[in-house]
Design a protein around this motif. Structure first.
Motif, PDB file in Angstrom:
ATOM      1  N   LEU A 222       1.605  13.534   9.419  1.00  0.00           N
ATOM      2  CA  LEU A 222       0.795  14.613   9.983  1.00  0.00           C
ATOM      3  C   LEU A 222       1.642  15.496  10.885  1.00  0.00           C
ATOM      4  O   LEU A 222       1.636  16.730  10.758  1.00  0.00           O
ATOM      5  N   PHE A 223       2.389  14.884  11.792  1.00  0.00           N
ATOM      6  CA  PHE A 223       3.240  15.661  12.691  1.00  0.00           C
ATOM      7  C   PHE A 223       4.299  16.450  11.912  1.00  0.00           C
ATOM      8  O   PHE A 223       4.548  17.622  12.214  1.00  0.00           O
TER       9      PHE A 223
ATOM     10  N   ARG B 284       4.507  23.583   9.091  1.00  0.00           N
ATOM     11  CA  ARG B 284       3.562  24.699   8.918  1.00  0.00           C
ATOM     12  C   ARG B 284       3.665  25.705  10.061  1.00  0.00           C
ATOM     13  O   ARG B 284       3.532  26.909   9.864  1.00  0.00           O
ATOM     14  N   ILE B 285       3.916  25.228  11.261  1.00  0.00           N
ATOM     15  CA  ILE B 285       3.930  26.113  12.428  1.00  0.00           C
ATOM     16  C   ILE B 285       5.319  26.712  12.682  1.00  0.00           C
ATOM     17  O   ILE B 285       5.428  27.882  13.064  1.00  0.00           O
ATOM     18  N   TYR B 286       6.381  25.940  12.455  1.00  0.00           N
ATOM     19  CA  TYR B 286       7.709  26.370  12.898  1.00  0.00           C
ATOM     20  C   TYR B 286       8.691  26.724  11.782  1.00  0.00           C
ATOM     21  O   TYR B 286       9.786  27.217  12.066  1.00  0.00           O
TER      22      TYR B 286
ATOM     23  N   TRP C 118       1.567  22.485   2.461  1.00  0.00           N
ATOM     24  CA  TRP C 118       1.639  21.775   3.736  1.00  0.00           C
ATOM     25  C   TRP C 118       0.241  21.607   4.339  1.00  0.00           C
ATOM     26  O   TRP C 118      -0.086  20.561   4.890  1.00  0.00           O
ATOM     27  N   GLU C 119      -0.585  22.661   4.234  1.00  0.00           N
ATOM     28  CA  GLU C 119      -1.949  22.589   4.771  1.00  0.00           C
ATOM     29  C   GLU C 119      -2.780  21.535   4.036  1.00  0.00           C
ATOM     30  O   GLU C 119      -3.559  20.804   4.653  1.00  0.00           O
ATOM     31  N   VAL C 120      -2.596  21.438   2.732  1.00  0.00           N
ATOM     32  CA  VAL C 120      -3.314  20.416   1.949  1.00  0.00           C
ATOM     33  C   VAL C 120      -2.891  19.031   2.412  1.00  0.00           C
ATOM     34  O   VAL C 120      -3.734  18.137   2.610  1.00  0.00           O
ATOM     35  N   THR C 121      -1.594  18.838   2.611  1.00  0.00           N
ATOM     36  CA  THR C 121      -1.107  17.535   3.084  1.00  0.00           C
ATOM     37  C   THR C 121      -1.650  17.239   4.474  1.00  0.00           C
ATOM     38  O   THR C 121      -2.043  16.094   4.762  1.00  0.00           O
ATOM     39  N   ILE C 122      -1.701  18.228   5.338  1.00  0.00           N
ATOM     40  CA  ILE C 122      -2.255  18.042   6.687  1.00  0.00           C
ATOM     41  C   ILE C 122      -3.708  17.597   6.593  1.00  0.00           C
ATOM     42  O   ILE C 122      -4.105  16.607   7.221  1.00  0.00           O
ATOM     43  N   ARG C 123      -4.508  18.292   5.806  1.00  0.00           N
ATOM     44  CA  ARG C 123      -5.941  17.962   5.696  1.00  0.00           C
ATOM     45  C   ARG C 123      -6.131  16.566   5.095  1.00  0.00           C
ATOM     46  O   ARG C 123      -6.967  15.793   5.559  1.00  0.00           O
TER      47      ARG C 123
ATOM     48  N   LYS D  66      -7.840  22.791  12.386  1.00  0.00           N
ATOM     49  CA  LYS D  66      -6.708  23.438  11.717  1.00  0.00           C
ATOM     50  C   LYS D  66      -5.755  23.904  12.807  1.00  0.00           C
ATOM     51  O   LYS D  66      -5.785  25.053  13.237  1.00  0.00           O
ATOM     52  N   LEU D  67      -4.901  23.004  13.250  1.00  0.00           N
ATOM     53  CA  LEU D  67      -4.049  23.249  14.409  1.00  0.00           C
ATOM     54  C   LEU D  67      -3.036  24.369  14.175  1.00  0.00           C
ATOM     55  O   LEU D  67      -2.607  25.010  15.120  1.00  0.00           O
TER      56      LEU D  67
END
Length: 150
Positions: free
Chosen positions: A60-61, A67-69, A79-84, A144-145
């Motif tokens: 997750l991290f 996704r952010i950096y 990446w968003e799919v993996t996060i969710r 959705k961070l």
């Protein structure tokens, strides 16, 4: 079945050993249970859940960091799919074993640091040393961070 035979069954046909152990427990034939291996298996269940929790928290991290950096917009959706998916699996683990919330809190920063270390090897990008993600598990696992960081 003797204790020796039961241990042999444990080593030779684990699935059958499970079936027979369950049958013996249900029949309250406690003197016929292979206690040594049963205790070992129950202990390993708790360790397995902790390993899975740690692995998924690192994942997750890692994906939040990417996704952010990491400025690769073509990769964002994956990446968003993996996060969710990872948030969902972590919620499932904690729903099954709420007492693991304390374990998650105890490994939180170590998992973040491991994720940063992994991402620094993989990407030439800046990743913060201090964890920018909320320690509130509910927020971490539901929001959705990546949208909050923009």
């Amino acid at each position: 079945m003797t204790q020796l035979t039961s241990k042999t069954l444990y080593d030779s046909d684990f699935a059958l050993w499970i079936e027979e152990t369950i049958s013996k427990l249900k029949a309250q034939e406690f003197e016929r249970v292979d206690w040594e291996n049963l205790i070992e298996e129950v202990e390993s269940l708790g360790k397995r859940d902790k390993r899975e929790l740690k692995s998924r928290l690192i994942t997750l991290f890692e994906h939040l960091l990417k996704r952010i950096y990491v400025p690769l917009p073509d990769c964002y959706r994956g990446w968003e799919v993996t996060i969710r998916r990872t948030q969902s699996k972590l919620k499932d683990i904690l729903a099954d074993s709420p007492s693991l919330s304390g374990f998650l809190a105890s490994i939180y920063f170590d998992c973040y640091q491991e994720a940063v270390d992994n991402m620094q090897i993989e990407y030439d990008a800046y990743f913060p040393d201090l964890c920018p993600f909320p320690q509130d598990v509910t927020v971490l696992l539901t929001e959705k961070l990546w949208e909050k960081s923009q």
